[in-house]
Design a protein around this motif. Structure first.
Motif, mmCIF file in Angstrom:
data_model
loop_
_atom_site.group_PDB
_atom_site.id
_atom_site.type_symbol
_atom_site.label_atom_id
_atom_site.label_comp_id
_atom_site.label_asym_id
_atom_site.label_seq_id
_atom_site.Cartn_x
_atom_site.Cartn_y
_atom_site.Cartn_z
ATOM 1 N N UNK A 68 -14.572 -3.855 7.628
ATOM 2 C CA UNK A 68 -13.141 -3.606 7.823
ATOM 3 C C UNK A 68 -12.550 -3.086 6.521
ATOM 4 N N UNK A 69 -11.579 -2.181 6.640
ATOM 5 C CA UNK A 69 -10.985 -1.574 5.453
ATOM 6 C C UNK A 69 -9.476 -1.668 5.500
ATOM 7 N N UNK A 70 -8.890 -1.945 4.336
ATOM 8 C CA UNK A 70 -7.441 -1.920 4.149
ATOM 9 C C UNK A 70 -7.170 -0.906 3.048
ATOM 10 N N UNK A 71 -6.441 0.147 3.374
ATOM 11 C CA UNK A 71 -6.216 1.245 2.436
ATOM 12 C C UNK A 71 -4.717 1.422 2.239
ATOM 13 N N UNK A 72 -4.320 1.535 0.982
ATOM 14 C CA UNK A 72 -2.925 1.809 0.648
ATOM 15 C C UNK A 72 -2.904 2.894 -0.426
ATOM 16 N N UNK A 73 -1.914 3.774 -0.317
ATOM 17 C CA UNK A 73 -1.782 4.897 -1.245
ATOM 18 C C UNK A 73 -0.582 4.673 -2.154
ATOM 19 N N UNK A 74 -0.787 4.864 -3.438
ATOM 20 C CA UNK A 74 0.327 4.796 -4.391
ATOM 21 C C UNK A 74 1.136 6.072 -4.271
ATOM 22 N N UNK A 75 2.322 6.083 -4.865
ATOM 23 C CA UNK A 75 3.068 7.340 -4.932
ATOM 24 C C UNK A 75 2.282 8.356 -5.758
ATOM 25 N N UNK A 76 2.610 9.619 -5.609
ATOM 26 C CA UNK A 76 2.030 10.656 -6.455
ATOM 27 C C UNK A 76 2.635 10.522 -7.845
ATOM 28 N N UNK A 77 1.773 10.484 -8.855
ATOM 29 C CA UNK A 77 2.221 10.281 -10.226
ATOM 30 C C UNK A 77 1.780 11.460 -11.078
ATOM 31 N N UNK A 78 2.728 12.119 -11.716
ATOM 32 C CA UNK A 78 2.458 13.253 -12.598
ATOM 33 C C UNK A 78 2.037 12.717 -13.964
ATOM 34 N N UNK A 79 0.788 12.962 -14.330
ATOM 35 C CA UNK A 79 0.238 12.470 -15.590
ATOM 36 C C UNK A 79 0.280 13.520 -16.706
ATOM 37 N N UNK A 80 0.844 14.680 -16.441
ATOM 38 C CA UNK A 80 0.761 15.795 -17.392
ATOM 39 C C UNK A 80 1.420 15.511 -18.743
ATOM 40 N N UNK A 81 2.332 14.547 -18.807
ATOM 41 C CA UNK A 81 2.987 14.236 -20.074
ATOM 42 C C UNK A 81 2.151 13.289 -20.948
ATOM 43 N N UNK A 82 1.040 12.798 -20.425
ATOM 44 C CA UNK A 82 0.222 11.830 -21.154
ATOM 45 C C UNK A 82 -1.008 12.488 -21.768
ATOM 46 N N UNK A 83 -1.321 12.103 -23.002
ATOM 47 C CA UNK A 83 -2.523 12.607 -23.660
ATOM 48 C C UNK A 83 -3.761 11.881 -23.149
ATOM 49 N N UNK A 84 -3.667 10.561 -23.028
ATOM 50 C CA UNK A 84 -4.782 9.732 -22.551
ATOM 51 C C UNK A 84 -4.302 8.829 -21.421
ATOM 52 N N UNK A 85 -4.224 9.348 -20.181
ATOM 53 C CA UNK A 85 -3.739 8.532 -19.069
ATOM 54 C C UNK A 85 -4.631 7.308 -18.859
ATOM 55 N N UNK A 86 -4.009 6.216 -18.437
ATOM 56 C CA UNK A 86 -4.721 4.965 -18.220
ATOM 57 C C UNK A 86 -4.137 4.258 -17.009
ATOM 58 N N UNK A 87 -5.004 3.660 -16.217
ATOM 59 C CA UNK A 87 -4.593 2.799 -15.114
ATOM 60 C C UNK A 87 -4.918 1.373 -15.518
ATOM 61 N N UNK A 88 -3.910 0.527 -15.557
ATOM 62 C CA UNK A 88 -4.115 -0.884 -15.896
ATOM 63 C C UNK A 88 -3.594 -1.735 -14.743
ATOM 64 N N UNK A 89 -4.356 -2.746 -14.346
ATOM 65 C CA UNK A 89 -3.962 -3.612 -13.248
ATOM 66 C C UNK A 89 -4.742 -4.912 -13.345
ATOM 67 N N UNK A 90 -4.333 -5.890 -12.580
ATOM 68 C CA UNK A 90 -5.020 -7.185 -12.523
ATOM 69 C C UNK A 90 -5.508 -7.426 -11.109
ATOM 70 N N UNK A 91 -6.654 -8.081 -10.994
ATOM 71 C CA UNK A 91 -7.198 -8.442 -9.693
ATOM 72 C C UNK A 91 -7.387 -9.952 -9.626
ATOM 73 N N UNK A 92 -7.335 -10.482 -8.409
ATOM 74 C CA UNK A 92 -7.660 -11.887 -8.153
ATOM 75 C C UNK A 92 -8.516 -11.884 -6.895
ATOM 76 N N UNK A 93 -9.814 -11.841 -7.085
ATOM 77 C CA UNK A 93 -10.765 -11.722 -5.978
ATOM 78 C C UNK A 93 -11.523 -13.046 -5.867
ATOM 79 N N UNK A 94 -10.940 -13.966 -5.107
ATOM 80 C CA UNK A 94 -11.480 -15.322 -5.010
ATOM 81 C C UNK A 94 -11.659 -15.704 -3.552
ATOM 82 N N UNK A 95 -12.880 -16.091 -3.183
ATOM 83 C CA UNK A 95 -13.166 -16.550 -1.833
ATOM 84 C C UNK A 95 -14.510 -16.037 -1.349
ATOM 85 N N UNK A 96 -15.054 -16.700 -0.351
ATOM 86 C CA UNK A 96 -16.375 -16.353 0.181
ATOM 87 C C UNK A 96 -16.412 -15.028 0.917
ATOM 88 N N UNK A 97 -15.285 -14.556 1.414
ATOM 89 C CA UNK A 97 -15.268 -13.359 2.247
ATOM 90 C C UNK A 97 -14.885 -12.094 1.481
#
Length: 129
Positions: A68-97
């Motif tokens: 089974x898949x759950x898919x979500x799309x972020x808004x379109x983000x223009x990265x052209x103003x950045x020299x070194x673009x980075x995606x930073x986020x946190x995950x909490x992946x806890x459980x048997x499934x």
């Protein structure tokens, strides 16, 4: 099409509808904005990363099935103003499934995607950056 300029920040505390995030119409289930703990036992976080806010969440316990898949799309983000673009986020992946979290990007209006992050399985009962 609305395009957000980088840097872009989203903490999901604004309410139940993540600003400009779009659920995929052809996946098996959807992401939800949640606060506090999860509905199932011995899974998920007890709160958001900073305490007292919201987080984006999927319930992977039954009736979910392998593949089974759950898919979500972020808004379109223009990265052209950045020299070194980075995606930073946190995950909490806890459980048997827990299966996988895959993050993909596109730079050609979704004609194709490149995988930039993949994590599989239970990662413990903590937030990971």
């Amino acid at each position: 099409m609305i395009i957000d300029l980088a840097p872009y920040f989203q903490n999901f505390d604004a309410g139940n509808s993540p600003n400009c995030w779009t659920q995929d119409a052809n996946d098996n289930f959807d992401w939800t904005v949640n606060s506090g703990g999860t509905a199932s036992i011995n899974t998920g976080p007890s709160d958001d990363r900073t305490g007292g806010g919201n987080y984006l969440y999927i319930e992977t316990s039954s009736p979910r099935a392998q593949g089974d898949r759950a898919i979500i799309y972020s808004p379109t983000i223009d990265l052209s103003s950045l020299t070194n673009p980075e995606l930073a986020f946190s995950t909490h992946m806890y459980g048997n499934e827990i299966d996988s979290l895959i993050i993909e990007i596109t730079n050609n209006s979704a004609s194709s995607y490149d995988t930039i992050f993949t994590k599989y399985g239970d990662q413990g009962n903590q937030w990971n950056d």
